[in-house]
Write a protein that holds these residues in place. Sequence first.
Motif, short mmCIF file in Angstrom:
data_model
loop_
_atom_site.label_atom_id
_atom_site.label_comp_id
_atom_site.label_asym_id
_atom_site.label_seq_id
_atom_site.Cartn_x
_atom_site.Cartn_y
_atom_site.Cartn_z
N GLY A 138 -7.27 16.19 -3.27
CA GLY A 138 -8.21 15.98 -4.10
C GLY A 138 -7.47 14.90 -5.24
N HIS A 139 -6.20 14.73 -5.41
CA HIS A 139 -5.76 13.83 -6.30
C HIS A 139 -5.87 12.27 -5.66
N LYS A 140 -6.48 11.44 -6.50
CA LYS A 140 -6.65 10.33 -5.99
C LYS A 140 -5.62 9.48 -5.29
N CYS A 141 -4.42 9.85 -5.83
CA CYS A 141 -3.12 9.06 -5.11
C CYS A 141 -2.68 9.68 -3.78
N ARG A 142 -3.36 10.68 -3.30
CA ARG A 142 -3.11 11.01 -1.68
C ARG A 142 -3.80 10.22 -0.94
N ARG A 143 -4.99 9.45 -1.47
CA ARG A 143 -5.61 8.47 -0.56
C ARG A 143 -4.84 7.07 -0.61
N LEU A 144 -4.77 6.33 0.45
CA LEU A 144 -4.40 5.16 0.71
C LEU A 144 -4.78 3.98 -0.19
N HIS A 145 -3.82 3.26 -1.02
CA HIS A 145 -4.42 2.45 -2.21
C HIS A 145 -3.18 1.38 -2.08
N GLY A 146 -3.27 0.44 -3.10
CA GLY A 146 -2.25 -0.42 -3.21
C GLY A 146 -1.84 -0.87 -4.68
N HIS A 147 -1.01 -1.59 -4.72
CA HIS A 147 -0.31 -1.99 -6.19
C HIS A 147 0.32 -3.39 -5.85
N ASN A 148 0.24 -4.08 -7.12
CA ASN A 148 1.01 -5.27 -7.35
C ASN A 148 2.28 -4.67 -8.11
N TYR A 149 3.51 -4.32 -7.19
CA TYR A 149 4.54 -3.77 -7.95
C TYR A 149 5.31 -4.98 -8.55
N ARG A 150 5.97 -4.68 -9.60
CA ARG A 150 7.07 -5.60 -10.17
C ARG A 150 8.24 -4.74 -10.28
N VAL A 151 9.29 -5.32 -9.95
CA VAL A 151 10.86 -4.63 -10.04
C VAL A 151 11.76 -5.56 -10.71
N LEU A 162 4.13 1.52 2.34
CA LEU A 162 5.62 2.06 1.94
C LEU A 162 5.86 3.28 2.71
N ASN A 163 5.01 3.97 2.94
CA ASN A 163 5.21 5.39 3.60
C ASN A 163 5.60 5.14 4.98
N ASP A 164 5.54 4.01 5.74
CA ASP A 164 5.99 3.60 7.08
C ASP A 164 7.60 3.35 6.84
N ILE A 165 8.11 3.14 5.56
CA ILE A 165 9.50 2.63 5.59
C ILE A 165 10.56 3.88 5.57
N LEU A 176 10.96 6.33 2.57
CA LEU A 176 9.93 6.17 1.42
C LEU A 176 8.67 6.72 2.10
N ASP A 177 8.73 7.94 2.70
CA ASP A 177 7.73 8.68 3.20
C ASP A 177 6.79 9.42 1.91
N ASN A 178 7.62 9.37 1.03
CA ASN A 178 6.96 9.88 -0.34
C ASN A 178 7.15 8.99 -1.31
N PRO A 179 6.56 7.78 -1.37
CA PRO A 179 6.95 6.47 -2.06
C PRO A 179 6.33 6.60 -3.48
N ALA A 235 0.73 -1.12 -0.01
CA ALA A 235 0.02 -0.13 -0.02
C ALA A 235 0.97 1.17 -0.08
N HIS A 236 0.46 2.45 -0.25
CA HIS A 236 0.97 3.74 -0.27
C HIS A 236 0.00 4.92 -0.58
N PHE A 237 0.63 6.17 -0.18
CA PHE A 237 -0.15 7.16 -0.60
C PHE A 237 1.01 8.13 -0.92
N LEU A 238 0.56 9.29 -1.79
CA LEU A 238 1.47 10.23 -2.39
C LEU A 238 1.05 11.40 -1.58
N PRO A 239 1.69 11.87 -0.19
CA PRO A 239 1.44 13.06 0.43
C PRO A 239 1.79 14.39 -0.35
N LYS A 240 2.38 14.19 -1.47
CA LYS A 240 2.81 15.64 -2.28
C LYS A 240 2.09 16.04 -3.34
N VAL A 241 1.15 15.04 -3.62
CA VAL A 241 0.11 15.56 -4.87
C VAL A 241 -0.66 16.40 -4.15
N PRO A 242 -1.37 17.34 -5.08
CA PRO A 242 -2.54 18.14 -4.49
C PRO A 242 -3.63 17.52 -3.98
#
Length: 129
Positions: free
Chosen positions: A35-48, A84-87, A90-93, A26-33
């Motif tokens: 109302g941006h949907k990515c400021r809300r907590l949500h999750g991804h299946n990441y591939r690296v 991820l924000n807890d790591i 990665l506070d702005n992941p 899970a993550h959220f992006l604290p630096k987007v404006p």
Amino acid sequence: MTVIHDATNTGGQIVRVTATYSFEAAHFLPKVPEGHKCRRLHGHNYRVDVTVAGGLDARGFVLDYAELDAVVQPIIDELDHRCLNDIPGLDNPTSEILALWLRDRIAKKAGAKPTIRVWETPRYLVEVA
Ligand SMILES: Nc1nc2c(c(=O)[nH]1)N=C([C@H](O)[C@H](O)COP(=O)(O)OP(=O)(O)OP(=O)(O)O)CN2
Ligand SMILES: [Zn+2]
């Protein structure tokens, strides 16, 4: 993880080995404006994708896949099923910051600077080389 940087035994060709890892987080992006949907907590299946480049050793390997896994998998495991924000670091992941974080962690552990590709979704790729 020892990688030979000269390519004399490959006729001057640099050879790249890539291993793919995945994790869910899970993550959220604290630096987007606001109302941006990515400021809300949500999750991804990441591939690296982690790519190491070099010449060949006596075995004919850039490195053994298992050597790469021994370095990278424990770092990936630190991210799996986390927010991820807890790591630390990665506070702005964003994917960009995650790719830089992964490259730095792997470089500190293994002394080699791999190319990192982070796929946050199947359509979006960030690469640090
Ligand atoms: N350059 C970047 N842009 C964005 C990043 C990023 O890390 N770097 N991250 C995000 C959000 O994390 C967002 O969750 C990404 O997914 P999204 O754009 O929502 O893509 P989806 O596949 O989920 O699209 P849907 O159409 O909503 O399914 C945003 N931008
Ligand atoms: Zn996201």
